[in-house]
Design an enzyme around this catalytic site. Structure first.
Site, mmCIF file in Angstrom:
data_model
loop_
_atom_site.group_PDB
_atom_site.id
_atom_site.type_symbol
_atom_site.label_atom_id
_atom_site.label_comp_id
_atom_site.label_asym_id
_atom_site.label_seq_id
_atom_site.Cartn_x
_atom_site.Cartn_y
_atom_site.Cartn_z
ATOM 1 N N GLU A 169 0.836 -1.205 0.000
ATOM 2 C CA GLU A 169 0.000 0.000 0.000
ATOM 3 C C GLU A 169 0.871 1.256 0.000
ATOM 4 O O GLU A 169 1.832 1.347 0.773
ATOM 5 C CB GLU A 169 -0.908 0.003 1.232
ATOM 6 C CG GLU A 169 -1.888 -1.160 1.240
ATOM 7 C CD GLU A 169 -2.994 -1.037 2.290
ATOM 8 O OE1 GLU A 169 -4.046 -1.636 2.094
ATOM 9 O OE2 GLU A 169 -2.794 -0.336 3.302
ATOM 10 N N ARG A 200 -1.968 -10.961 2.892
ATOM 11 C CA ARG A 200 -3.138 -11.847 2.716
ATOM 12 C C ARG A 200 -3.872 -11.422 1.458
ATOM 13 O O ARG A 200 -3.548 -10.397 0.857
ATOM 14 C CB ARG A 200 -4.084 -11.680 3.904
ATOM 15 C CG ARG A 200 -4.462 -10.229 4.074
ATOM 16 C CD ARG A 200 -5.524 -9.987 5.112
ATOM 17 N NE ARG A 200 -5.539 -8.597 5.524
ATOM 18 C CZ ARG A 200 -6.162 -7.614 4.895
ATOM 19 N NH1 ARG A 200 -6.845 -7.844 3.793
ATOM 20 N NH2 ARG A 200 -6.112 -6.366 5.343
HETATM 21 P P1 ADP Z 1 -4.687 0.375 8.543
HETATM 22 O O1 ADP Z 1 -3.649 -0.706 8.569
HETATM 23 O O2 ADP Z 1 -5.323 0.617 9.880
HETATM 24 O O3 ADP Z 1 -5.665 0.215 7.422
HETATM 25 P P2 ADP Z 1 -3.031 2.212 6.981
HETATM 26 O O4 ADP Z 1 -1.653 2.535 7.407
HETATM 27 O O5 ADP Z 1 -3.194 1.209 5.867
HETATM 28 O O6 ADP Z 1 -3.877 1.732 8.264
HETATM 29 O O7 ADP Z 1 -3.800 3.531 6.581
HETATM 30 C C1 ADP Z 1 -5.191 3.546 6.307
HETATM 31 C C2 ADP Z 1 -5.604 4.881 5.730
HETATM 32 O O8 ADP Z 1 -5.317 5.943 6.653
HETATM 33 C C3 ADP Z 1 -4.883 5.284 4.451
HETATM 34 O O9 ADP Z 1 -5.439 4.712 3.288
HETATM 35 C C4 ADP Z 1 -5.044 6.803 4.497
HETATM 36 O O10 ADP Z 1 -6.344 7.183 4.098
HETATM 37 C C5 ADP Z 1 -4.889 7.110 5.973
HETATM 38 N N1 ADP Z 1 -3.465 7.393 6.292
HETATM 39 C C6 ADP Z 1 -2.551 6.526 6.791
HETATM 40 N N2 ADP Z 1 -1.347 7.125 6.961
HETATM 41 C C7 ADP Z 1 -1.485 8.407 6.546
HETATM 42 C C8 ADP Z 1 -0.620 9.542 6.447
HETATM 43 N N3 ADP Z 1 0.664 9.490 6.839
HETATM 44 N N4 ADP Z 1 -1.119 10.702 5.956
HETATM 45 C C9 ADP Z 1 -2.426 10.786 5.571
HETATM 46 N N5 ADP Z 1 -3.294 9.765 5.638
HETATM 47 C C10 ADP Z 1 -2.848 8.580 6.119
#
Ligand code: ADP
Length: 459
Positions: A275, A292
């Site tokens: 991601e 996964r």
């Molecule tokens: P999770 O594992 O809980 O799904 P992620 O790290 O994949 O968390 O992030 C989920 C969502 O949160 C991202 O798709 C984005 O919308 C937001 N997000 C995460 N990190 C950032 C960041 N550094 N800046 C802005 N939005 C973020």
């Protein structure tokens, strides 16, 4: 040779795995909770074993009961689907020690990538860009404030063990930081039993673009292009599509290469997702790897024509990938909407209960993956998603017009759903023009009349 697979999951993904196995001539065992006795995955699998009461903690999360069922059923492999035990490295390890193939990466890989701070460090060493932030987990609030001040506000506080958007808080300045840090810690502890936190610079309105990868046990790996999952509510995906309306060939190539570098840095085997967040200028940053199959995998399947569940099983059987990077292309545009039993007019709260009538869309270029049927009861114990609809065609416009048409065909009575809300998004010019970022739904709702959501519950 895999002859028989136990599916350690429920709902549409359990059905999806049954279907892939049937085409491969592999026998299946479903496991189910007492609440799921009438479920389609139970009815369609070759065998089914009840593993406990409705609560996930007492059934689908009980590794011991699932492993006993696997032993009774004499299976060669377990497919964990998504959610539940799919990213639980201990469970993968237990399978390995029982000589049962876990259809996924090795347990050490799951553990390493499941620690999001460690994952950042690993891919960064391999030259994949990450968002400026803390090196590893933060000891305490004091240390965290120092790092936040150094990288500059706003920052996002995230759980090392995070997932599903939980344990995440945005802090806009040093005054609110301490409070947000505390509440993120409590939420992370409650959700994951691990309160460790790290921070990243908060990017304003990025896009969420992820790459599907496949890697076999012989060192071959490919990416299957991207999925744009920017349309999110509370950091959870609602609509996904491939290709992304934002990427050009050059950026796709560069991000694809970075995704493969990240995959290689973890010595990864099986299907996974890298991601990224992408800013308006096209700078991209790794945020995490999901080890996964994902809910939105069907988008990539329809865009590329590759069956990802079958590939997972082939890889777990020790087979080599049947294609090279050059042979993979996004030949169609595909888009997915998640249909949930929820009430948009009441803050999207879940709307469990009996579905009195259910008729799903169909026709040219429409795929529906769902475990719902008329008379099926949506349990309050599990995720509220009842159906995924994927439409595809030669162009984005065809796929979008088809999606609107498909959404209009859903007949669901007895529970509230988000179908009308999704239709409104599909008609919105900003979305249609491919302008959606992760702030899209919030901005969309702010533009709508005050009573807009009151009219968006389809029953
Ligand atoms: P999770 O594992 O809980 O799904 P992620 O790290 O994949 O968390 O992030 C989920 C969502 O949160 C991202 O798709 C984005 O919308 C937001 N997000 C995460 N990190 C950032 C960041 N550094 N800046 C802005 N939005 C973020």
């Amino acid at each position: 040779m895999i002859r028989k697979i136990l599916i350690a999951n429920r709902g549409e993904i359990a059905l999806r795995i049954v279907r892939a196995c049937r085409e491969l001539g592999i026998q299946t065992i479903a496991v189910y909770s007492e609440a799921d006795e009438q479920s389609l995955h139970v009815q369609l699998a070759d065998e089914a074993i009840c593993i406990g009461p409705a609560s996930g903690a007492e059934s689908y999360l009980r590794a011991d009961r699932i492993l006993s069922a696997a032993e009774i059923g004499d299976v060669d492999a377990i497919h964990p689907g998504y959610g539940f035990l799919s990213e639980n490295s201990e469970f993968a390890e237990q399978c390995e020690s029982c000589n049962i193939i876990f259809i996924g990466p090795r347990s050490e890989t799951i553990m390493m990538m499941g620690d999001k701070a460690k994952a950042r460090e690993t891919v960064s060493k391999a030259g994949v860009p990450i968002i400026p932030g803390s090196d590893g987990p933060l000891e305490n609030e004091h240390a965290a404030t120092k790092v936040a001040q150094k990288i500059g506000f706003p920052v996002i506080i995230k759980a090392v063990a995070g997932g599903g958007g939980r344990g995440m808080r945005i802090a806009h300045n040093a005054v609110t930081f301490a409070k947000e840090f505390q509440s993120a810690r409590l939420e992370a502890l409650k959700a994951f039993g691990n309160g460790e936190l790290y921070i990243e610079k908060y990017l304003e309105s990025p896009r969420h673009i992820e790459f599907q990868v496949l890697a076999d046990m012989h060192g071959n790996m490919v990416h299957l292009g991207e999925r744009d999952c920017s349309v999110q509510r509370r950091h959870q995906k609602v609509i996904e599509e491939s290709p992304s309306p934002f990427l050009d060939k050059n950026l796709r190539n560069r991000m694809g290469k970075a995704a493969l570098k990240a995959t290689q840095s973890a010595d990864y085997v099986n299907a996974g997702t890298i991601e990224f967040l992408v800013d308006a200028k096209g700078n991209f940053y790794f945020i995490e790897m999901n080890t996964r199959i994902q809910v939105e995998h069907a988008v990539t399947e329809e865009a590329t024509g590759i069956d990802l569940i079958k590939e997972q099983i082939q890889i777990a059987s020790g087979n080599r990938l049947g294609f090279t990077q050059k042979e993979i292309s996004l030949t169609k545009h595909a888009i997915e909407c998640r249909i949930c039993a929820e009430n948009p007019s009441k803050g999207f709260i879940p709307s469990p209960g009996e579905i009195e009538l259910y008729s799903a869309p169909g026709g040219h270029g429409v795929r529906v993956d769902s475990h719902a049927y008329g008379g099926y009861t949506v349990s309050p114990y599990y995720d509220s998603m009842i159906s995924k609809v994927i439409t595809f065609g030669r162009t984005r416009k065809i796929a979008l017009d088809r999606m609107y048409r498909a959404l209009s065909e859903y007949l669901i009575r007895g529970i509230d759903t988000n179908v009308d809300f999704l239709k409104a998004v599909l008609m919105d010019p900003a979305f249609r023009q491919g302008e959606a970022t992760t702030s899209y739904i919030e901005e969309f709702l702010a533009r709508m009349p005050k009573d807009f959501l009151d009219k968006q519950s389809k029953d």
